[in-house]
Structures are given as structure tokens and as C-alpha cells.
Design a protein around this motif. Sequence first.
Motif, PDB file in Angstrom:
ATOM      1  N   GLU A 184       0.825  -1.203   0.000  1.00 57.92           N
ATOM      2  CA  GLU A 184       0.000   0.000   0.000  1.00 57.92           C
ATOM      3  C   GLU A 184       0.866   1.263   0.000  1.00 57.92           C
ATOM      4  OE1 GLU A 184      -3.725   1.940   2.529  1.00 57.92           O
ATOM      5  OE2 GLU A 184      -2.903  -0.011   3.067  1.00 57.92           O
ATOM      6  N   GLY A 185       0.586   2.141  -0.949  1.00 64.72           N
ATOM      7  CA  GLY A 185       1.315   3.394  -1.055  1.00 64.72           C
ATOM      8  C   GLY A 185       2.622   3.289  -1.825  1.00 64.72           C
ATOM      9  N   VAL A 186       2.935   2.098  -2.356  1.00 59.72           N
ATOM     10  CA  VAL A 186       4.180   1.889  -3.108  1.00 59.72           C
ATOM     11  C   VAL A 186       3.837   1.298  -4.471  1.00 59.72           C
ATOM     12  CG1 VAL A 186       6.432   0.742  -3.142  1.00 59.72           C
ATOM     13  CG2 VAL A 186       5.410   1.420  -0.954  1.00 59.72           C
ATOM     14  N   ARG A 187       4.355   1.903  -5.552  1.00 56.94           N
ATOM     15  CA  ARG A 187       4.069   1.410  -6.898  1.00 56.94           C
ATOM     16  C   ARG A 187       4.768   0.063  -7.118  1.00 56.94           C
ATOM     17  NH1 ARG A 187       2.188   4.880 -10.756  1.00 56.94           N
ATOM     18  NH2 ARG A 187       3.319   3.741 -12.381  1.00 56.94           N
ATOM     19  N   PRO A 188       4.120  -0.848  -7.860  1.00 60.28           N
ATOM     20  CA  PRO A 188       4.757  -2.135  -8.168  1.00 60.28           C
ATOM     21  C   PRO A 188       6.004  -1.955  -9.035  1.00 60.28           C
ATOM     22  CG  PRO A 188       2.381  -2.208  -8.586  1.00 60.28           C
ATOM     23  CD  PRO A 188       2.748  -0.772  -8.373  1.00 60.28           C
ATOM     24  N   GLY A 189       6.856  -2.982  -9.069  1.00 55.09           N
ATOM     25  CA  GLY A 189       8.065  -2.944  -9.903  1.00 55.09           C
ATOM     26  C   GLY A 189       9.274  -2.440  -9.141  1.00 55.09           C
ATOM     27  N   MET A 190      10.059  -1.571  -9.789  1.00 52.44           N
ATOM     28  CA  MET A 190      11.308  -1.076  -9.219  1.00 52.44           C
ATOM     29  C   MET A 190      11.093  -0.248  -7.958  1.00 52.44           C
ATOM     30  SD  MET A 190      14.019  -2.245 -10.494  1.00 52.44           S
ATOM     31  CE  MET A 190      15.102  -1.143  -9.612  1.00 52.44           C
ATOM     32  N   THR A 191       9.961   0.461  -7.886  1.00 53.41           N
ATOM     33  CA  THR A 191       9.676   1.261  -6.682  1.00 53.41           C
ATOM     34  C   THR A 191       9.522   0.355  -5.460  1.00 53.41           C
ATOM     35  OG1 THR A 191       8.478   2.819  -8.099  1.00 53.41           O
ATOM     36  CG2 THR A 191       8.180   3.056  -5.728  1.00 53.41           C
ATOM     37  N   THR A 192       8.862  -0.802  -5.653  1.00 60.30           N
ATOM     38  CA  THR A 192       8.722  -1.779  -4.572  1.00 60.30           C
ATOM     39  C   THR A 192      10.084  -2.355  -4.185  1.00 60.30           C
ATOM     40  OG1 THR A 192       6.489  -2.373  -5.274  1.00 60.30           O
ATOM     41  CG2 THR A 192       7.646  -3.967  -3.903  1.00 60.30           C
ATOM     42  N   ALA A 193      10.907  -2.660  -5.222  1.00 56.54           N
ATOM     43  CA  ALA A 193      12.253  -3.194  -4.956  1.00 56.54           C
ATOM     44  C   ALA A 193      13.081  -2.199  -4.150  1.00 56.54           C
ATOM     45  CB  ALA A 193      12.951  -3.523  -6.270  1.00 56.54           C
ATOM     46  N   ASN A 194      13.002  -0.919  -4.517  1.00 55.88           N
ATOM     47  CA  ASN A 194      13.747   0.121  -3.792  1.00 55.88           C
ATOM     48  C   ASN A 194      13.230   0.273  -2.361  1.00 55.88           C
ATOM     49  OD1 ASN A 194      15.300   0.661  -6.058  1.00 55.88           O
ATOM     50  ND2 ASN A 194      13.935   2.271  -6.795  1.00 55.88           N
ATOM     51  N   TYR A 195      11.909   0.144  -2.201  1.00 56.87           N
ATOM     52  CA  TYR A 195      11.315   0.247  -0.858  1.00 56.87           C
ATOM     53  C   TYR A 195      11.800  -0.900   0.031  1.00 56.87           C
ATOM     54  CZ  TYR A 195       7.783   0.014   2.819  1.00 56.87           C
ATOM     55  OH  TYR A 195       7.143  -0.062   4.034  1.00 56.87           O
ATOM     56  N   LEU A 196      11.771  -2.129  -0.514  1.00 55.36           N
ATOM     57  CA  LEU A 196      12.240  -3.295   0.246  1.00 55.36           C
ATOM     58  C   LEU A 196      13.726  -3.190   0.563  1.00 55.36           C
ATOM     59  CD1 LEU A 196      10.368  -6.182  -1.620  1.00 55.36           C
ATOM     60  CD2 LEU A 196       9.850  -5.273   0.638  1.00 55.36           C
ATOM     61  N   GLU A 197      14.501  -2.658  -0.386  1.00 50.47           N
ATOM     62  CA  GLU A 197      15.948  -2.455  -0.170  1.00 50.47           C
ATOM     63  C   GLU A 197      16.195  -1.483   0.981  1.00 50.47           C
ATOM     64  OE1 GLU A 197      19.820  -3.254  -0.739  1.00 50.47           O
ATOM     65  OE2 GLU A 197      18.321  -4.039  -2.140  1.00 50.47           O
ATOM     66  N   LYS A 198      15.392  -0.421   1.016  1.00 49.39           N
ATOM     67  CA  LYS A 198      15.517   0.579   2.078  1.00 49.39           C
ATOM     68  C   LYS A 198      15.175  -0.023   3.443  1.00 49.39           C
ATOM     69  CE  LYS A 198      13.836   5.226   3.293  1.00 49.39           C
ATOM     70  NZ  LYS A 198      12.885   6.306   2.907  1.00 49.39           N
ATOM     71  N   VAL A 199      14.091  -0.822   3.485  1.00 46.83           N
ATOM     72  CA  VAL A 199      13.679  -1.458   4.736  1.00 46.83           C
ATOM     73  C   VAL A 199      14.743  -2.446   5.215  1.00 46.83           C
ATOM     74  CG1 VAL A 199      11.983  -3.008   5.799  1.00 46.83           C
ATOM     75  CG2 VAL A 199      11.211  -1.159   4.299  1.00 46.83           C
ATOM     76  N   MET A 200      15.269  -3.267   4.288  1.00 45.30           N
ATOM     77  CA  MET A 200      16.277  -4.256   4.657  1.00 45.30           C
ATOM     78  C   MET A 200      17.583  -3.607   5.113  1.00 45.30           C
ATOM     79  SD  MET A 200      15.239  -7.283   4.770  1.00 45.30           S
ATOM     80  CE  MET A 200      16.848  -8.000   5.051  1.00 45.30           C
ATOM     81  N   THR A 201      17.928  -2.458   4.525  1.00 44.95           N
ATOM     82  CA  THR A 201      19.135  -1.736   4.943  1.00 44.95           C
ATOM     83  C   THR A 201      19.012  -1.289   6.394  1.00 44.95           C
ATOM     84  OG1 THR A 201      19.510  -0.960   2.679  1.00 44.95           O
ATOM     85  CG2 THR A 201      20.639   0.224   4.431  1.00 44.95           C
ATOM     86  N   ARG A 202      17.817  -0.787   6.749  1.00 56.11           N
ATOM     87  CA  ARG A 202      17.587  -0.365   8.137  1.00 56.11           C
ATOM     88  C   ARG A 202      17.609  -1.561   9.083  1.00 56.11           C
ATOM     89  NH1 ARG A 202      12.564   3.927   7.317  1.00 56.11           N
ATOM     90  NH2 ARG A 202      13.771   5.628   6.372  1.00 56.11           N
TER      91      ARG A 202
END
Length: 471
Positions: free
Chosen positions: A386-404
Motif C-alpha cells: 500500500e502506497g508503493v508502486r509495483p516494480g522497481m519502486t517496490t524493490a527500492n522500498y524493500l531495499e531501504k527497509v532491509m538496509t535499516r
Amino acid sequence: MHFKTILKSLKNKDMLKRIFIVLGILVAYRLLAHIPVPMGDAKTFKDAVSSLISKSDFTGFINLISGGGLASFSIILVGLSPYITSSIVFQLLSKAIPSLEELSEDGETGRRKINQWTRMLAVPLAVVQSIAYIYILYQSVVSSNTLSFTPTPRDWVVSVITMTAGSIILMWLGELITEQGIGNGISMIIFASIISQFPSTIGSLGQQLFDTKNGSLNLFGWLNLPVNPVLFWVALALLVVVILILYWLVKLNEAQRIITINYAKRIHGNSAYGGIKSILPLKLISAGVVPVIFATAFLSLPALVGQLISSMDKENAMAKTISEIFTMPNASNFKTLYPNGINERWFIYPALYFLLVVLFTYFYTSIIFNTKEIADNLQKQGGFIEGVRPGMTTANYLEKVMTRLNLFGALALGFIAMIPFITDYVAIMLSDAPMGLSLSGTGLLIVVTVALENLRQLDSRALMVTYDDYK
């Protein structure tokens, strides 16, 4: 966890049979740990192994997961390390080679094929490690002038074959345990290896605790206990600290970030499907104890090179310095390496160890957690955050969460690896000698992780065998 269901399942004959088979295999494994390698005088090599363990954190870790097989110079001296190394190699290769990655995603058939290749690779690795161990121990014994015989080529071949066979037998025993469906066999053997160190530690502590040469404990002026007063309070404080650390490790192992996945509602003809929610759990420590294994192996290499150079050239000052810096400071070598007490050099190994654990946590997590692949799979299945576009935007969001998550996970794993050094430092400040705990924070993490995983599998099996009892 359904503990009542587990107790209820013990009435089932098949469940009891599986449990007794697993216990029997573990007993057979512990018996193997006391069969020595056929290489001359076993006691001479045991002394050399003890010296080697005190000089290297990696060999200490190998001794821990082999249940003391390394220290007793037994046929399972190599242990499961070839299989673990092989598993890690294929895990890394499956992310680097597209054909292997495709095979790993090809269901049960692909996984079985990769598991078979993993076992096949473990055999030559066991041969190489057996030769390396025998050679290093032989050089150690020769340098100390305690060798009473010269091994023949036949002795070398028989010893290497025996140690390789011991490692293969452990893999086979692990597979037999896994087939019973109440736990992962390899993990359970490692768990049993670590737990097997407890009785000797408790026995040694108990012997010192009931030594009343320096007086006994007097409580409130009317109760006299036949225990060492100082050691009693130290043991009590240690017990409280261990309980707190175990509680913290359980929470740390179970910690995860829950991401809600929404699936779009679809209409196909007169049927509507989708419109549901699911979760994507992201563990705080996804890498497990693999970064610790990498860090200990990496730090052991310079010490090993320094020892080999010193054995060939005893006057080489640089080799001696390298060997001392990269030798893990502990209770057995403290007086030799630091005769004048703790100094700045003592902190070099723990600092490098902590830094490498953090770096390898980031490295290994990036290998096993492919955010782009997860984002693509979600998009194909019609899932989105929710609030995150599918595709690369989701990948970048997950990358940011995993980095934290990795930041806290890596620091927590680094702190766990530092527990032996912290306890030794406190002991040195109080009594001028390290405590010398036989079980490290990493060992406790393995115990907690395996125990929780096996309890889940046991719970699932218990639910299965008692399913018909529910009305």
C-alpha cells in the motif's frame, strides 16, 4: 506453540518411534566423537589440537560445532564443516549463475538435485580439510619435539580416509534425522554438539563451587552452606546473565518486520477472486550465524600463515607478530601473549572481528535476499504494498527497509560475537585473568535458533498425528 498437543502426541506409537530413532542416532553420533583417528599416539595429537584451538577462534568454533571432536582428535574431527561450506558455496552460486538459480526455483526436483551436488562437493572438501588438519597438527607436534614416531604414507592415507568417512557418516546421520520429520538433521547434530559441552563446564564449575578451602558461605548468621562464598555469588550472577541473554536471543531471533501485501480483486467471467491481504515477514537477522563463520575463517587465515612461517623460520619476527595479533585472546593463551597484563594489542582482534561480522552480515543478506526478484514476483501475482508502486519502486522500498533492519541486525550479531571478549575483559579487570567461557554468544544463538525451529517442526508433527482426535 502447542505444548499440550506435543505431550498428547507422545501417546502415538509412530511419534514415539520417530523420537527414539532420533535419540538413538544422536547417541551413536556422540559415541563416534570418542573414537580416535588412527595416527600414532592419540594423546600427543590431542595436546597439539588443544594448543591449536587456543590459538584460533575458527578452530574453537569448529570444535564447538563438532561437539569436542576436534579436541578429542576423533574420527569426526572434520565434522560438518565441509557440508556447511558446500551449502554456502551453492547458495552463493545459485544467485550468481542463472542456470543454477533457475534450477533452485524448479520445485522439489531442483532442490533435490542441488542437495545431491552439495553432498558430492562436501566429499572433496572433507578430503582437503582432513589433509590440512593432519598436516597442521603434524607440524605443531614436530615443532614441539613431542613426536615419538614418523608417520608413513600409509598412516597419512588411512587417517585422511577415516576423517573423510567420519564427515560423510555425519552427513548421513543428519539425513536420517531429517527423514523422521521432527527437525532438521544437520541443525540437530550441531545443536547436540554444542549442548554436549555443558556437562564438563557444569562439572568443573560445581567442583570449584563446593571447594571450601577458603571458607564457606554464611547466610544471615544462622545458615552455613558448604560452598565457596565468592564463587557462589559469581555463579549466581552468571546464571542470571545467561537467562537474560537467552531471553534476549529468543526475542532477537524472532524479531521481524511485517509488511502487508494487498492483492487486487479480479473478475473472471462470473467469478471474482483476489482482494485479499497477506504478509511479507522480514527477519531482523536474515543471515543467521553465517557472517560469524565467515569472519572467524577470514581472521584465522593470517594467524595460520604466521604459524606456518614460524614453524619453518623460528627467527621470523614479522610472522610471530602477525600470529600474535590474529590469535584470539582467551584464557589458555592470555599469560603467554600478555604476560604484563592487557594492552592496546588485546583490542585489535575483537575490533576486527566485530567489523567483519557487520560487513559480512550486509554482504550475505544482499546475496540471499533479492529485493528485485521479490518485487517482480509480487507484480506477477498482482500483489502490491500500500502506497508503493509495483516494480522497481517496490524493490527500492524493500531495499531501504532491509538496509535499516540490517543496521540493527548486524550490530546485534556483532554484539553477540563480542560476548566472550566482554566477559573476559570484565574478568581481567576484576581478577587479572580471563573467565574462559566454553560457550560463546554465537553458540547460544545457534542453540536458540535450532531449538525454536525444531520445536516448530515437532509441533507440526504433533498436530498431524493428533488431528483425528479433534471433534
